[in-house]
Scaffold this motif. Structure first.
Motif, mmCIF file in Angstrom:
data_model
loop_
_atom_site.group_PDB
_atom_site.id
_atom_site.type_symbol
_atom_site.label_atom_id
_atom_site.label_comp_id
_atom_site.label_asym_id
_atom_site.label_seq_id
_atom_site.Cartn_x
_atom_site.Cartn_y
_atom_site.Cartn_z
ATOM 1 N N GLU A 95 53.175 -2.976 2.899
ATOM 2 C CA GLU A 95 54.555 -3.343 2.984
ATOM 3 C C GLU A 95 55.637 -2.655 3.856
ATOM 4 O O GLU A 95 56.490 -3.385 4.672
ATOM 5 C CB GLU A 95 55.149 -3.550 1.486
ATOM 6 C CG GLU A 95 54.607 -4.786 0.676
ATOM 7 C CD GLU A 95 55.258 -4.849 -0.915
ATOM 8 O OE1 GLU A 95 54.842 -6.199 -1.570
ATOM 9 O OE2 GLU A 95 55.590 -3.986 -1.436
ATOM 10 N N GLU A 98 54.189 -2.886 7.183
ATOM 11 C CA GLU A 98 54.804 -4.245 7.985
ATOM 12 C C GLU A 98 56.174 -4.063 7.665
ATOM 13 O O GLU A 98 56.199 -5.011 9.368
ATOM 14 C CB GLU A 98 54.235 -5.349 7.225
ATOM 15 C CG GLU A 98 52.462 -5.336 7.017
ATOM 16 C CD GLU A 98 52.612 -6.968 5.491
ATOM 17 O OE1 GLU A 98 53.115 -6.699 4.716
ATOM 18 O OE2 GLU A 98 51.149 -6.941 5.929
ATOM 19 N N ARG A 99 56.529 -3.692 7.153
ATOM 20 C CA ARG A 99 58.052 -3.671 7.636
ATOM 21 C C ARG A 99 58.713 -3.129 8.752
ATOM 22 O O ARG A 99 59.873 -2.727 9.585
ATOM 23 C CB ARG A 99 59.291 -3.135 6.455
ATOM 24 C CG ARG A 99 59.068 -4.205 4.921
ATOM 25 C CD ARG A 99 60.222 -5.450 5.592
ATOM 26 N NE ARG A 99 61.634 -4.497 5.830
ATOM 27 C CZ ARG A 99 61.986 -4.517 4.769
ATOM 28 N NH1 ARG A 99 62.539 -4.758 3.373
ATOM 29 N NH2 ARG A 99 64.024 -3.417 4.915
ATOM 30 N N ASN A 101 57.196 -2.299 11.346
ATOM 31 C CA ASN A 101 56.990 -3.127 13.095
ATOM 32 C C ASN A 101 57.552 -4.235 13.321
ATOM 33 O O ASN A 101 57.967 -4.670 14.367
ATOM 34 C CB ASN A 101 55.630 -3.373 12.743
ATOM 35 C CG ASN A 101 55.121 -4.652 13.648
ATOM 36 O OD1 ASN A 101 55.179 -5.741 13.603
ATOM 37 N ND2 ASN A 101 54.322 -3.823 14.645
ATOM 38 N N HIS A 102 58.276 -4.999 11.580
ATOM 39 C CA HIS A 102 59.560 -5.906 11.987
ATOM 40 C C HIS A 102 60.718 -5.150 12.173
ATOM 41 O O HIS A 102 61.325 -5.181 13.187
ATOM 42 C CB HIS A 102 59.280 -6.624 10.702
ATOM 43 C CG HIS A 102 60.555 -7.265 10.103
ATOM 44 N ND1 HIS A 102 62.017 -7.074 9.883
ATOM 45 C CD2 HIS A 102 60.889 -8.838 10.591
ATOM 46 C CE1 HIS A 102 62.734 -8.377 10.372
ATOM 47 N NE2 HIS A 102 62.165 -9.288 10.189
ATOM 48 N N TYR A 305 44.737 -2.753 12.003
ATOM 49 C CA TYR A 305 45.986 -3.256 11.607
ATOM 50 C C TYR A 305 46.677 -4.250 12.632
ATOM 51 O O TYR A 305 46.783 -3.316 13.452
ATOM 52 C CB TYR A 305 46.318 -2.869 10.681
ATOM 53 C CG TYR A 305 45.985 -1.791 10.202
ATOM 54 C CD1 TYR A 305 45.065 -2.301 8.916
ATOM 55 C CD2 TYR A 305 46.127 -0.532 9.886
ATOM 56 C CE1 TYR A 305 44.347 -2.022 7.723
ATOM 57 C CE2 TYR A 305 45.063 0.418 9.007
ATOM 58 C CZ TYR A 305 44.468 -0.090 7.869
ATOM 59 O OH TYR A 305 43.820 0.499 7.289
ATOM 60 N N HIS A 307 49.551 -4.709 12.760
ATOM 61 C CA HIS A 307 50.716 -4.028 13.135
ATOM 62 C C HIS A 307 50.977 -2.610 14.373
ATOM 63 O O HIS A 307 51.983 -2.112 13.962
ATOM 64 C CB HIS A 307 51.442 -3.538 11.891
ATOM 65 C CG HIS A 307 50.678 -2.568 11.391
ATOM 66 N ND1 HIS A 307 50.291 -2.966 9.905
ATOM 67 C CD2 HIS A 307 50.550 -1.101 11.294
ATOM 68 C CE1 HIS A 307 49.514 -2.223 9.279
ATOM 69 N NE2 HIS A 307 49.395 -0.799 10.592
#
Length: 710
Positions: A95, A98-99, A101-102, A305, A307
């Motif tokens: 998580e 992913e955050r 990258n976001h 991955y 990301h």
């Protein structure tokens, strides 16, 4: 236990569980990204001179490089090893990745927008033209082609990738071109990689003037990778050049040293440094227009991955933009300033007499670092000085501090230096200094097993008529003359017997087997700082309950430790007024109803890097002020030797409480306020009374430090 006592204990347990709720904490990595966003904001701030704004763009990029090499690589390790332990905010490793990258994707878009749409046009207005391949005229293209063939072509080595050529190794942070080729008459794409030699040549190649008018009007540049891409036919004669795309790979650079298995720590660090450039990939940066087939192929070879991929609509690797600050354009840079030297030092050349008379504070960069250098130079050549002991974490190149220590050895002084070999990205510098000091006969120590020594301490032992006197310098900043010009740090000279005794005992802990821990005044990590800070927070809570005047001000670089945050939450619940100024990572959420109503968090990012650490406790009107090397992060409190020291001199303490802290807390220009959701708001501008702390301190040197001059 009676029923009422059991009820009280249960309530305390409930409160403790409530304050452990993950929703009360901001994720460390996401908080850091917000800090770096503030750096990017400075690149957009037209109050900075133009080249200084480009500097902030380069700092933003350089910060990201280190973030991926250290923090993101650490998360990748956790993911690979199946680590299940969650941070206080409760986000799993995946998580967090992913955050990251976001949250980073829009910032990278903004970074390239600032460069393409704002800074390049403004540079052009100032006569600095940044060309791409399509904006070079034929005459200048011919000049550049000749330069390329003479100077750059011999250095380049194209590497093919096909069934008979393995995929080439891509080293950490190396800039590359992915080249797509075809043989005549063939429709099959071939792939080659060219490593851009941006360590051998400037990233921005200056285009020679073709007329006298050019000399007087403009400076023109082209990116090194664009120059190479424009001349690929010379590297691949007889082939069709289909396309080329810049790209870069970031690798895990957080070297790990098995200290308990190493016979020689210095050799172990030396061997580990070489692995930094071949670590596991953690980020792949490509140009926005790279063909999917090429990025897919690179992903197969390099990325575990999704990301890990970041596509940018501009130059890859903007950390190289520091080179633009070498332009001889003082009109586009911050005006130079001369840091003040306290009058006490100028009037009395005997630095030891000055310190004996009264403690002396230096607030860098507003005050010069030169007195620290002079202190060591004087000690090196003073026949009455017997010994010098010092910690070195980051000293920089051509260090006058190390030179003073070498001079001291030549003069026969006993010199003991703790050199922290594991100071990340400064290992090579420190290894060089350690070897030089050893050759000179200094006692060189490489730290303590499992810990980094981050404390900033210097002890000079001098024989005087009254007997042995010890002089101490302690600081929040490194003994680095270069960073002392751009970081805000506070250092303190003292001859206080109890403090100098504490420092002597601490050096014995660092260099020998001493287990001393009963310090008069110092808080020493691991162990002592967290315990001491939480105790002082609880003391303010007790004071608030009895008198209603509890107050805490903390100015530091990072606040992450969950136990300290919970103590601050408890203090807020009791009504203690808490002002936190945290430059970077802050995992505490201010302004939560019933939890942190009485806590405000601000941050300042400006011309200088805020690096000062000040801990203020109202203490019922008898304020306690601590300063030193430590932030409130687990790494500082558990895995480093850190020191916080009290400010005992009433004049210095008053100056910190009445001037230094208030001017920073009342900044109305550069201050951002942390909101409960983890985002920041700028303070609404006050055109009638703008207060910019760093500028004020530069302008008012002769006023704010007048106590030193009297």
């Amino acid at each position: 236990m009676n029923q009422s006592e059991g009820s009280i204990q249960l309530k305390e347990q409930d409160a403790s569980l409530m304050l452990s709720d993950p929703s009360l904490y901001i994720n460390r990595e996401l908080s850091w990204i917000r800090f770096n966003q503030h750096v990017l904001d400075e690149a957009k701030d037209s109050s900075h001179p133009l080249l200084e704004r480009i500097k902030f763009l380069a700092i933003f990029a350089n910060n990201l490089d280190e973030f991926f090499m250290v923090r993101v690589s650490g998360l990748h390790h956790q993911l690979a090893e199946g680590v299940l332990k969650l941070p206080p905010d409760g986000l799993t490793t995946l998580e967090q990745l992913e955050r990251i990258n976001h949250d980073l994707t829009p910032l990278l878009d903004e970074q390239t927008r600032v460069w393409n749409d704002i800074l390049i046009p403004e540079l052009a207005e100032q006569g600095i033209l940044i060309h791409n391949r399509g904006t070079i005229g034929d005459k200048k293209r011919k000049i550049l082609r000749n330069y390329f063939y003479r100077e750059i072509f011999p250095v380049l080595t194209p590497l093919a990738f096909d069934k008979s050529h393995p995929f080439p190794f891509i080293s950490n942070l190396a800039l590359n071109l992915a080249v797509i080729l075809r043989r005549p008459g063939s429709s099959d794409d071939l792939f080659a990689r060219i490593k851009i030699p941006n360590k051998l040549f400037p990233r921005l190649i200056e285009i020679p003037a073709t007329t006298d008018n050019d000399v007087h009007k403009t400076s023109e540049f082209i990116f090194l990778e664009d120059l190479i891409a424009d001349n690929l036919d010379l590297l691949f004669p007889g082939m069709e050049i289909v396309a080329s795309y810049p790209f870069r790979v970031t690798r895990d650079a957080d070297i790990e040293i098995e200290e308990d298995e190493a016979d020689d720590l210095l050799s172990a660090v030396e061997q580990s440094i070489s692995k930094r450039w071949i670590g596991t990939p953690v980020r792949i940066e490509t140009s926005m227009d790279m063909l999917p087939a090429i990025s897919d192929m690179m992903g197969t070879k390099l990325a575990k991955y999704p990301h890990m991929f970041y596509r940018v609509n501009g130059p890859v690797g903007m950390a190289d933009f520091f080179c633009l600050l070498n332009l001889d354009r003082p009109d586009l840079k911050d005006p130079p300033f001369a840091p003040a030297i306290p009058e006490r030092i100028e009037v009395d050349p005997d630095i030891f007499h000055v310190i004996r008379q009264r403690d002396l504070m230096l607030f860098h960069p507003y005050e010069s670092f030169q007195p620290v250098i002079n202190f060591l130079n004087t000690a090196a050549h003073d026949p009455d000085v017997l010994a010098i002991k010092m910690t070195l974490y980051r000293t920089g190149t051509n260090s006058p501090i190390v030179q003073a220590l070498l001079d001291a050895r030549e003069q026969g002084k006993a010199v003991s230096v703790l050199v922290e070999l594991k100071a990340r990205f400064d290992e090579e510098n420190n290894i060089g200094w350690a070897k030089a000091l050893e050759r000179a006969g200094a006692h060189v120590v490489f730290g303590i097993m499992g810990l980094k020594v981050h404390a900033k301490l210097c002890l000079v032992v001098r024989k005087e008529k009254s007997g042995i006197v010890r002089y101490v310098h302690m600081s929040s900043g490194n003994y680095n003359a270069a960073t002392a010009k751009i970081y805000t740090d506070i250092g303190l000279f003292t001859a206080n017997e109890e403090i100098s005794s504490d420092v002597s005992h601490l050096f014995n802990v660092l260099t020998g087997f001493s287990q001393y821990s009963s310090y008069h005044h110092l808080l020493v990590a691991p162990g002592g700082i967290k315990k001491g800070i939480i105790s002082l927070i609880e003391k303010e809570m007790d004071r608030q309950k009895s008198h209603g005047d509890g107050k805490i001000i903390l100015k530091l670089n990072a606040l992450q430790d969950a136990e300290v945050i919970r103590a601050l939450y408890r203090a807020s619940q009791e009504g203690v007024i808490i002002h936190l100024q945290v430059r970077g990572i802050c995992c505490l959420r201010p302004g939560l109803a019933g939890i942190s109503d009485n806590i405000t968090v601000t941050t300042i990012v400006g011309r200088f890097l805020e690096h000062t650490r000040i801990f203020y406790f109202h203490n019922g009107g008898d304020p306690l002020v601590l300063m030193g090397s430590s932030d409130l992060m687990p790494r500082n409190l558990k895995r480093r030797i850190e020191v916080l020291f009290p400010v005992l001199d009433p004049g210095i303490r008053d100056e910190i409480i009445k001037t230094i802290l208030p001017i920073h807390l009342h900044d109305t220009v550069k201050t951002r306020i942390l909101k409960p959701d983890g985002s920041y708001d700028r303070i609404p501008p006050d055109p009638e009374n703008p207060i910019q702390a760093q500028n004020w301190l530069l302008e008012k040197q002769g006023i704010w430090n007048r106590y030193i001059q009297n």
